[in-house]
Design a protein around this motif. Structure first.
Motif, PDB file in Angstrom:
ATOM      1  N   MET A  91       0.842  -1.210   0.000  1.00 50.01           N
ATOM      2  CA  MET A  91       0.000   0.000   0.000  1.00 50.01           C
ATOM      3  C   MET A  91       0.872   1.252   0.000  1.00 50.01           C
ATOM      4  N   SER A  92       0.445   2.263  -0.728  1.00 50.38           N
ATOM      5  CA  SER A  92       1.251   3.476  -0.770  1.00 50.38           C
ATOM      6  C   SER A  92       0.937   4.359   0.437  1.00 50.38           C
ATOM      7  N   ILE A  93       1.887   5.219   0.743  1.00 55.46           N
ATOM      8  CA  ILE A  93       1.698   6.150   1.852  1.00 55.46           C
ATOM      9  C   ILE A  93       0.506   7.063   1.585  1.00 55.46           C
ATOM     10  N   ALA A  94       0.378   7.509   0.343  1.00 59.48           N
ATOM     11  CA  ALA A  94      -0.747   8.394   0.004  1.00 59.48           C
ATOM     12  C   ALA A  94      -2.074   7.683   0.250  1.00 59.48           C
ATOM     13  N   HIS A  95      -2.128   6.423  -0.142  1.00 59.35           N
ATOM     14  CA  HIS A  95      -3.365   5.657   0.063  1.00 59.35           C
ATOM     15  C   HIS A  95      -3.648   5.481   1.556  1.00 59.35           C
ATOM     16  N   ASN A  96      -2.614   5.147   2.315  1.00 60.64           N
ATOM     17  CA  ASN A  96      -2.795   4.972   3.764  1.00 60.64           C
ATOM     18  C   ASN A  96      -3.335   6.248   4.401  1.00 60.64           C
ATOM     19  N   ILE A  97      -2.780   7.372   4.009  1.00 58.70           N
ATOM     20  CA  ILE A  97      -3.191   8.647   4.610  1.00 58.70           C
ATOM     21  C   ILE A  97      -4.636   8.980   4.210  1.00 58.70           C
ATOM     22  N   GLU A  98      -4.974   8.723   2.961  1.00 56.67           N
ATOM     23  CA  GLU A  98      -6.356   8.987   2.526  1.00 56.67           C
ATOM     24  C   GLU A  98      -7.344   8.139   3.315  1.00 56.67           C
ATOM     25  N   THR A  99      -6.971   6.889   3.551  1.00 56.36           N
ATOM     26  CA  THR A  99      -7.857   5.993   4.303  1.00 56.36           C
ATOM     27  C   THR A  99      -8.064   6.504   5.727  1.00 56.36           C
ATOM     28  N   ILE A 100      -6.998   6.932   6.363  1.00 50.99           N
ATOM     29  CA  ILE A 100      -7.104   7.455   7.732  1.00 50.99           C
ATOM     30  C   ILE A 100      -7.968   8.716   7.741  1.00 50.99           C
ATOM     31  N   ARG A 101      -7.760   9.569   6.766  1.00 51.71           N
ATOM     32  CA  ARG A 101      -8.482  10.854   6.748  1.00 51.71           C
ATOM     33  C   ARG A 101      -9.991  10.677   6.635  1.00 51.71           C
ATOM     34  N   ARG A 102     -10.421   9.577   6.029  1.00 50.11           N
ATOM     35  CA  ARG A 102     -11.860   9.353   5.894  1.00 50.11           C
ATOM     36  C   ARG A 102     -12.561   9.316   7.243  1.00 50.11           C
ATOM     37  N   ASP A 103     -11.862   8.848   8.266  1.00 52.09           N
ATOM     38  CA  ASP A 103     -12.488   8.725   9.592  1.00 52.09           C
ATOM     39  C   ASP A 103     -12.144   9.889  10.510  1.00 52.09           C
ATOM     40  N   LEU A 104     -11.508  10.897   9.965  1.00 51.37           N
ATOM     41  CA  LEU A 104     -10.928  11.930  10.827  1.00 51.37           C
ATOM     42  C   LEU A 104     -11.805  13.180  10.876  1.00 51.37           C
ATOM     43  N   PRO A 105     -12.318  13.536  12.064  1.00 51.01           N
ATOM     44  CA  PRO A 105     -13.036  14.808  12.168  1.00 51.01           C
ATOM     45  C   PRO A 105     -12.082  15.958  11.817  1.00 51.01           C
ATOM     46  N   ALA A 106     -12.630  17.025  11.276  1.00 47.28           N
ATOM     47  CA  ALA A 106     -11.790  18.128  10.801  1.00 47.28           C
ATOM     48  C   ALA A 106     -10.910  18.713  11.899  1.00 47.28           C
ATOM     49  N   ALA A 107     -11.366  18.649  13.138  1.00 47.02           N
ATOM     50  CA  ALA A 107     -10.625  19.287  14.221  1.00 47.02           C
ATOM     51  C   ALA A 107      -9.432  18.452  14.702  1.00 47.02           C
ATOM     52  N   VAL A 108      -9.310  17.235  14.227  1.00 48.28           N
ATOM     53  CA  VAL A 108      -8.224  16.373  14.718  1.00 48.28           C
ATOM     54  C   VAL A 108      -7.008  16.503  13.815  1.00 48.28           C
ATOM     55  N   LYS A 109      -5.885  16.818  14.442  1.00 45.15           N
ATOM     56  CA  LYS A 109      -4.646  16.945  13.682  1.00 45.15           C
ATOM     57  C   LYS A 109      -3.958  15.587  13.571  1.00 45.15           C
ATOM     58  N   LEU A 110      -3.565  15.253  12.345  1.00 42.52           N
ATOM     59  CA  LEU A 110      -2.856  13.993  12.093  1.00 42.52           C
ATOM     60  C   LEU A 110      -1.355  14.256  12.062  1.00 42.52           C
ATOM     61  N   MET A 111      -0.657  13.743  13.072  1.00 40.24           N
ATOM     62  CA  MET A 111       0.801  13.821  13.097  1.00 40.24           C
ATOM     63  C   MET A 111       1.345  12.497  12.570  1.00 40.24           C
ATOM     64  N   ALA A 112       2.262  12.568  11.610  1.00 42.14           N
ATOM     65  CA  ALA A 112       2.902  11.363  11.092  1.00 42.14           C
ATOM     66  C   ALA A 112       4.166  11.117  11.898  1.00 42.14           C
ATOM     67  N   VAL A 113       4.219   9.971  12.574  1.00 38.81           N
ATOM     68  CA  VAL A 113       5.392   9.644  13.392  1.00 38.81           C
ATOM     69  C   VAL A 113       6.451   9.029  12.484  1.00 38.81           C
ATOM     70  N   SER A 114       7.523   9.775  12.279  1.00 38.61           N
ATOM     71  CA  SER A 114       8.504   9.417  11.247  1.00 38.61           C
ATOM     72  C   SER A 114       9.805   8.874  11.819  1.00 38.61           C
ATOM     73  N   LYS A 115       9.802   8.478  13.102  1.00 38.53           N
ATOM     74  CA  LYS A 115      11.002   7.847  13.665  1.00 38.53           C
ATOM     75  C   LYS A 115      11.346   6.596  12.854  1.00 38.53           C
ATOM     76  N   ASN A 116      12.617   6.409  12.606  1.00 33.92           N
ATOM     77  CA  ASN A 116      13.106   5.254  11.814  1.00 33.92           C
ATOM     78  C   ASN A 116      12.619   5.251  10.370  1.00 33.92           C
ATOM     79  N   VAL A 117      12.041   6.333   9.904  1.00 38.08           N
ATOM     80  CA  VAL A 117      11.487   6.396   8.552  1.00 38.08           C
ATOM     81  C   VAL A 117      12.395   7.303   7.715  1.00 38.08           C
ATOM     82  N   SER A 118      12.631   6.924   6.474  1.00 35.03           N
ATOM     83  CA  SER A 118      13.564   7.699   5.652  1.00 35.03           C
ATOM     84  C   SER A 118      12.940   9.020   5.208  1.00 35.03           C
ATOM     85  N   VAL A 119      13.796   9.953   4.817  1.00 30.38           N
ATOM     86  CA  VAL A 119      13.273  11.248   4.370  1.00 30.38           C
ATOM     87  C   VAL A 119      12.457  11.110   3.084  1.00 30.38           C
ATOM     88  N   ASP A 120      12.739  10.106   2.281  1.00 27.13           N
ATOM     89  CA  ASP A 120      11.927   9.912   1.071  1.00 27.13           C
ATOM     90  C   ASP A 120      10.470   9.629   1.424  1.00 27.13           C
TER      91      ASP A 120
END
Ligand SMILES: *Cc1c(COP(=O)(O)O)cnc(C)c1O
Length: 222
Positions: A1-30
């Motif tokens: 699954m692509s990162i873009a797809h994963n994020i879109e899926t999460i956003r579907r359930d996300l109320p507008a007031a909730v901020k989505l922080m991506a935890v990027s520890k151990n994740v490459s800059v790409d």
């Protein structure tokens, strides 16, 4: 699954007031760039050195907001204030006072969350409820901090119902603190919810969710 797809899926359930922080520890800059490309601006890191290296590599992206979510040692407070916009893992009175003192020197006013330990948990840092109430006046007296709310991580092994109750207790604690109307304590944010439990966190009132593996995949396999 692509990162873009994963994020879109999460956003579907996300109320507008909730901020989505991506935890990027151990994740490459790409991979961070891939998340940026679909609109993520908030990134969470656990370690100062790793965050600093990534920030240098991502210096062409001007509007990133960096969040420290791992335990902070006293000798790294200065660096943390310099490179992070938010520190979610402020977990002791001593650390509050160190951050306040260094923030004054640097003429900075970092956004911080107070990490609380609602249930006994030998693996985690943070205030128990009685400890927090005992120290609130001293915390409130710190003039150089923007105290934005509470942060919490449930202990391992809770059932879904217990996890839901845990998050509701954090929310209730935050309301109790607000009612004391202390001048410096804002309590407008609730930083809670990770890949495995962000939906119950949101139902309980989370305003910032910290998601790693559900966006980027299993960190151990990267
Ligand atoms: C690693 C980490 C996360 C993200 O965990 P996932 O289960 O991968 O979503 C969130 N918060 C804190 C404090 C973390 O250390």
């Amino acid at each position: 699954m692509s990162i873009a797809h994963n994020i879109e899926t999460i956003r579907r359930d996300l109320p507008a007031a909730v901020k989505l922080m991506a935890v990027s520890k151990n994740v490459s800059v790409d991979l961070i760039r891939a998340a940026y490309a679909v609109g993520i601006r908030d990134f969470g890191e656990s370690r100062i050195q790793e965050a600093q290296t990534k920030q240098q590599e991502l210096a062409d992206l001007p509007d990133l907001c960096w969040h420290l979510i791992g335990h902070l040692q006293g000798n790294k407070v200065r660096k943390a204030i310099q490179i992070f916009d938010w520190i979610h893992s402020v977990d002791s009175m001593k650390l509050v006072q160190q951050i306040d003192r260094v923030a004054a020197e640097l003429k900075a006013s970092p956004n911080i969350c107070l990490q609380v330990k609602i249930l006994p948990d030998p693996d985690k840092y943070g205030w128990t409820i009685p400890e927090l109430f005992a120290e609130l006046p001293q915390i409130d007296a710190c003039q150089h901090l923007k105290i934005r709310g509470l942060m919490a991580i449930p202990p391992l092994g809770l059932t879904i119902t217990q996890t839901q109750q845990f998050f509701e207790q954090v929310r209730d604690l935050s309301h109790q603190i607000s009612q004391q109307s202390r001048s410096n304590l804002q309590m407008s944010e609730l930083s809670m919810g990770m890949s495995g439990d962000y939906l119950p966190a949101i139902s309980a009132g989370a305003t910032i969710i910290r998601l790693g593996s559900i966006i980027f995949g299993d960190r151990n396999k990267i």
